[in-house]
Design a protein around this motif. Structure first.
Motif, PDB file in Angstrom:
ATOM      1  N   GLY A  75       0.810  -1.217   0.000  1.00 44.75           N
ATOM      2  CA  GLY A  75       0.000   0.000   0.000  1.00 44.75           C
ATOM      3  C   GLY A  75       0.841   1.262   0.000  1.00 44.75           C
ATOM      4  N   LEU A  76       1.883   1.285   0.849  1.00 47.60           N
ATOM      5  CA  LEU A  76       2.741   2.470   0.921  1.00 47.60           C
ATOM      6  C   LEU A  76       3.658   2.585  -0.293  1.00 47.60           C
ATOM      7  N   SER A  77       4.125   1.458  -0.826  1.00 46.58           N
ATOM      8  CA  SER A  77       5.031   1.535  -1.978  1.00 46.58           C
ATOM      9  C   SER A  77       4.297   2.058  -3.205  1.00 46.58           C
ATOM     10  N   PHE A  78       3.045   1.641  -3.409  1.00 52.73           N
ATOM     11  CA  PHE A  78       2.289   2.176  -4.541  1.00 52.73           C
ATOM     12  C   PHE A  78       1.934   3.643  -4.322  1.00 52.73           C
ATOM     13  N   THR A  79       1.684   4.018  -3.070  1.00 56.83           N
ATOM     14  CA  THR A  79       1.451   5.437  -2.780  1.00 56.83           C
ATOM     15  C   THR A  79       2.699   6.258  -3.091  1.00 56.83           C
ATOM     16  N   ALA A  80       3.877   5.737  -2.700  1.00 57.23           N
ATOM     17  CA  ALA A  80       5.132   6.426  -2.994  1.00 57.23           C
ATOM     18  C   ALA A  80       5.365   6.539  -4.492  1.00 57.23           C
ATOM     19  N   LEU A  81       5.049   5.464  -5.225  1.00 58.04           N
ATOM     20  CA  LEU A  81       5.212   5.493  -6.677  1.00 58.04           C
ATOM     21  C   LEU A  81       4.296   6.534  -7.297  1.00 58.04           C
ATOM     22  N   LYS A  82       3.084   6.627  -6.794  1.00 61.59           N
ATOM     23  CA  LYS A  82       2.129   7.617  -7.294  1.00 61.59           C
ATOM     24  C   LYS A  82       2.632   9.036  -7.025  1.00 61.59           C
ATOM     25  N   LEU A  83       3.178   9.282  -5.825  1.00 59.03           N
ATOM     26  CA  LEU A  83       3.636  10.614  -5.462  1.00 59.03           C
ATOM     27  C   LEU A  83       4.928  11.002  -6.173  1.00 59.03           C
ATOM     28  N   ALA A  84       5.754  10.012  -6.482  1.00 55.61           N
ATOM     29  CA  ALA A  84       7.096  10.306  -7.010  1.00 55.61           C
ATOM     30  C   ALA A  84       7.050  11.020  -8.348  1.00 55.61           C
ATOM     31  N   GLY A  85       6.168  10.573  -9.215  1.00 49.78           N
ATOM     32  CA  GLY A  85       6.137  11.157 -10.548  1.00 49.78           C
ATOM     33  C   GLY A  85       7.210  10.597 -11.461  1.00 49.78           C
ATOM     34  N   ASP A  86       8.080   9.725 -10.939  1.00 47.66           N
ATOM     35  CA  ASP A  86       9.084   9.055 -11.771  1.00 47.66           C
ATOM     36  C   ASP A  86       9.153   7.599 -11.334  1.00 47.66           C
ATOM     37  N   LEU A  87       9.818   6.773 -12.125  1.00 38.84           N
ATOM     38  CA  LEU A  87       9.976   5.358 -11.783  1.00 38.84           C
ATOM     39  C   LEU A  87      11.335   5.071 -11.169  1.00 38.84           C
ATOM     40  N   SER A  88      12.321   5.890 -11.470  1.00 36.87           N
ATOM     41  CA  SER A  88      13.703   5.587 -11.113  1.00 36.87           C
ATOM     42  C   SER A  88      13.933   5.584  -9.602  1.00 36.87           C
ATOM     43  N   VAL A 108      16.348  -5.508 -11.558  1.00 41.69           N
ATOM     44  CA  VAL A 108      14.980  -4.970 -11.567  1.00 41.69           C
ATOM     45  C   VAL A 108      14.987  -3.438 -11.580  1.00 41.69           C
ATOM     46  N   PRO A 109      15.660  -2.761 -10.622  1.00 41.64           N
ATOM     47  CA  PRO A 109      15.662  -1.293 -10.692  1.00 41.64           C
ATOM     48  C   PRO A 109      16.379  -0.762 -11.923  1.00 41.64           C
ATOM     49  N   VAL A 110      17.381  -1.472 -12.412  1.00 45.54           N
ATOM     50  CA  VAL A 110      18.076  -1.023 -13.632  1.00 45.54           C
ATOM     51  C   VAL A 110      17.110  -1.039 -14.808  1.00 45.54           C
ATOM     52  N   PHE A 111      16.368  -2.143 -14.959  1.00 44.14           N
ATOM     53  CA  PHE A 111      15.391  -2.225 -16.039  1.00 44.14           C
ATOM     54  C   PHE A 111      14.266  -1.221 -15.825  1.00 44.14           C
ATOM     55  N   ALA A 112      13.866  -1.018 -14.556  1.00 41.07           N
ATOM     56  CA  ALA A 112      12.794  -0.051 -14.274  1.00 41.07           C
ATOM     57  C   ALA A 112      13.220   1.359 -14.671  1.00 41.07           C
ATOM     58  N   ILE A 113      14.481   1.698 -14.412  1.00 45.26           N
ATOM     59  CA  ILE A 113      14.993   3.003 -14.831  1.00 45.26           C
ATOM     60  C   ILE A 113      14.940   3.115 -16.351  1.00 45.26           C
ATOM     61  N   GLY A 114      15.350   2.052 -17.048  1.00 39.40           N
ATOM     62  CA  GLY A 114      15.297   2.063 -18.502  1.00 39.40           C
ATOM     63  C   GLY A 114      13.883   2.245 -19.028  1.00 39.40           C
ATOM     64  N   LEU A 115      12.918   1.556 -18.408  1.00 34.41           N
ATOM     65  CA  LEU A 115      11.521   1.716 -18.811  1.00 34.41           C
ATOM     66  C   LEU A 115      11.027   3.128 -18.513  1.00 34.41           C
ATOM     67  N   GLY A 116      11.481   3.671 -17.379  1.00 32.67           N
ATOM     68  CA  GLY A 116      11.082   5.027 -17.023  1.00 32.67           C
ATOM     69  C   GLY A 116      11.590   6.051 -18.018  1.00 32.67           C
ATOM     70  N   VAL A 117      12.826   5.889 -18.449  1.00 29.79           N
ATOM     71  CA  VAL A 117      13.401   6.811 -19.433  1.00 29.79           C
ATOM     72  C   VAL A 117      12.700   6.660 -20.782  1.00 29.79           C
ATOM     73  N   ALA A 118      12.402   5.404 -21.167  1.00 30.04           N
ATOM     74  CA  ALA A 118      11.849   5.143 -22.491  1.00 30.04           C
ATOM     75  C   ALA A 118      10.363   5.505 -22.596  1.00 30.04           C
ATOM     76  N   PHE A 119       9.596   5.240 -21.512  1.00 27.91           N
ATOM     77  CA  PHE A 119       8.139   5.347 -21.642  1.00 27.91           C
ATOM     78  C   PHE A 119       7.482   6.319 -20.662  1.00 27.91           C
ATOM     79  N   TRP A 120       8.225   6.802 -19.659  1.00 29.13           N
ATOM     80  CA  TRP A 120       7.609   7.656 -18.641  1.00 29.13           C
ATOM     81  C   TRP A 120       8.180   9.062 -18.647  1.00 29.13           C
ATOM     82  N   GLY A 121       9.259   9.259 -19.378  1.00 31.48           N
ATOM     83  CA  GLY A 121       9.873  10.576 -19.447  1.00 31.48           C
ATOM     84  C   GLY A 121      10.840  10.872 -18.327  1.00 31.48           C
ATOM     85  N   ASP A 122      11.337   9.839 -17.628  1.00 31.72           N
ATOM     86  CA  ASP A 122      12.308  10.054 -16.552  1.00 31.72           C
ATOM     87  C   ASP A 122      13.602  10.622 -17.114  1.00 31.72           C
TER      88      ASP A 122
END
Length: 295
Positions: A75-88, A244-258
Motif C-alpha cells: 500500500g505504501l510503496s504504490f502510494t510512494a510510486l504515485k507521489l514520485a512522478g518518476d519510476l527511477s 529490476v531497478p536497472v530495467f525499471a529506470i530504462g523503462l522510465g526513461v523510455a516510456f515515462w519521461g524520466d
C-alpha cells in the motif's frame, strides 16, 4: 547456473520491472490503496483454492506477515510510486529493504554479519541520502519517506517470514491476498473517497495494470522465483534481482519521461552496490567449505 534458469531469471526481472511502469499508468486512474486492494482481490481468486493451513501456533505470525507485506508494504510503496512522478527513484529506494533486513535479522534473530557486510549496509543507506538530494526527489520528498517506510515493513515481514513452516509460495501469496483485501479497501474508503465509486469509469489501461500486478508480477514472477530458489541457493539468485531497478529506470526513461540526474545515479549506484556486496557475502557464506586433505 544453466542458461535455461538465467532466462527464467530475466523473465522475473522483466515482470517485476514492468510492474513499476504498468502500475504507474494504472494509478493515473485508480488511487494507490484501492489499486493494491484490486491487485490482491484478483490474486486471491485463483489462489484461494490452493492455500494450505499453517502449522498450529503460526496463525499470529502469518497474519503479521500478511499485514506487514500485503497492506503496509504494498500500500505504501504504490502510494510512494504515485507521489514520485518518476519510476527511477522508487525502484532504487525499494532495494534498501535488503540492508534493513540484514539489520533486523541481527537484532531480532541474532544473525551475525562480517564488517564487510556492515560497510555495505552503511554505503547503501548513504546512497539513499545522496539520492535524496537529487532535484527530482527533493521536489517530492514524501515519496522518498513513504518508500523507506514501505521497505522497512517489507524487511520486518521478511524476517517474520523466516519463522513460518510448511507453506509454499502460493500459500503465502494466497494468504497475503486474502488477509489484505478488506484492510486495503477500508483504508481506501477512508483516505481515497470516491475511489471505489469511480471504478466504473476506469479504462483498460487501469484494469490492465491491476491484472498485470496480480498475475504477471505476483503469480508468474514469484512463482518462477520459488522454482529457482528450489534449484539454487537463494544467495545465488538474489544478485540477479538487482537488474529490476536497472530495467525499471530504462523503462522510465523510455516510456515515462524520466531524466535521472547525477545525484540520483550516484546514490542509486551506492544503494545497489551495497546490496550487491551483501548478496555476494551471503553467497560466500552459503557455499560449503571444501573438505581438508589432512585429518
Amino acid at each position: 547456473m544453466p542458461a535455461r534458469d538465467i532466462v527464467l531469471l530475466l523473465l522475473i526481472v522483466l515482470a517485476w520491472a514492468g510492474n513499476f511502469l504498468t502500475s504507474a499508468f494504472a494509478m493515473r486512474e485508480i488511487p494507490p490503496f484501492l489499486f493494491t486492494g484490486l491487485r490482491f482481490a484478483l490474486l486471491a481468486l485463483p489462489l484461494m483454492f490452493f492455500v494450505k493451513r499453517p502449522a498450529p501456533g503460526q496463525w499470529p505470525r502469518l497474519i503479521a506477515v500478511c499485514l506487514c507485506i500485503g497492506v503496509l508494504h504494498f500500500g505504501l510503496s504504490f502510494t510512494a510510486l504515485k507521489l514520485a512522478g518518476d519510476l527511477s527513484s522508487p525502484a532504487i529506494v525499494m532495494q534498501s529493504y535488503v540492508p534493513m533486513t540484514a539489520l533486523l535479522a541481527w537484532t531480532m534473530l541474532g544473525e551475525r554479519f562480517a564488517w564487510r557486510t556492515g560497510v555495505a549496509i552503511a554505503v547503501s543507506f548513504a546512497g539513499v541520502l545522496v539520492l535524496g538530494f537529487d532535484p527530482l526527489v527533493l521536489d517530492k520528498p514524501m515519496s522518498l519517506v513513504l518508500m523507506l517506510i514501505s521497505a522497512a515493513f517489507l524487511a520486518v515481514g521478511t524476517v517474520l517470514m523466516k519463522g513460518l513452516r510448511g507453506l509454499d509460495v502460493y500459500s503465502q501469496q494466497g494468504w497475503t491476498a486474502l488477509f489484505s483485501v478488506l484492510p486495503l479497501l477500508a483504508i481506501s474508503a477512508l483516505l481515497e473517497p470516491g475511489g471505489i465509486a469511480s471504478l466504473g469509469s476506469v479504462s483498460w489501461v487501469g484494469w490492465f495494470g491491476a491484472i498485470y500486478a496480480a498475475f504477471v508480477s505476483s503469480l508468474l514472477g514469484h512463482g518462477l522465483y520459488y522454482v529457482l530458489v528450489q534449484r539454487h541457493p537463494v544467495a545465488l539468485v538474489t544478485p540477479w534481482l538487482l537488474l529490476v531497478p536497472v530495467f525499471a529506470i530504462g523503462l522510465g526513461v523510455a516510456f515515462w519521461g524520466d531524466r535521472p540526474g547525477p545525484r540520483l545515479l550516484l546514490g542509486g549506484a551506492m544503494v545497489l552496490g551495497g546490496v550487491f556486496i551483501i548478496a555476494l557475502r551471503a553467497l560466500a557464506k552459503s557455499r560449503p567449505i571444501p573438505a581438508s586433505d589432512t585429518p
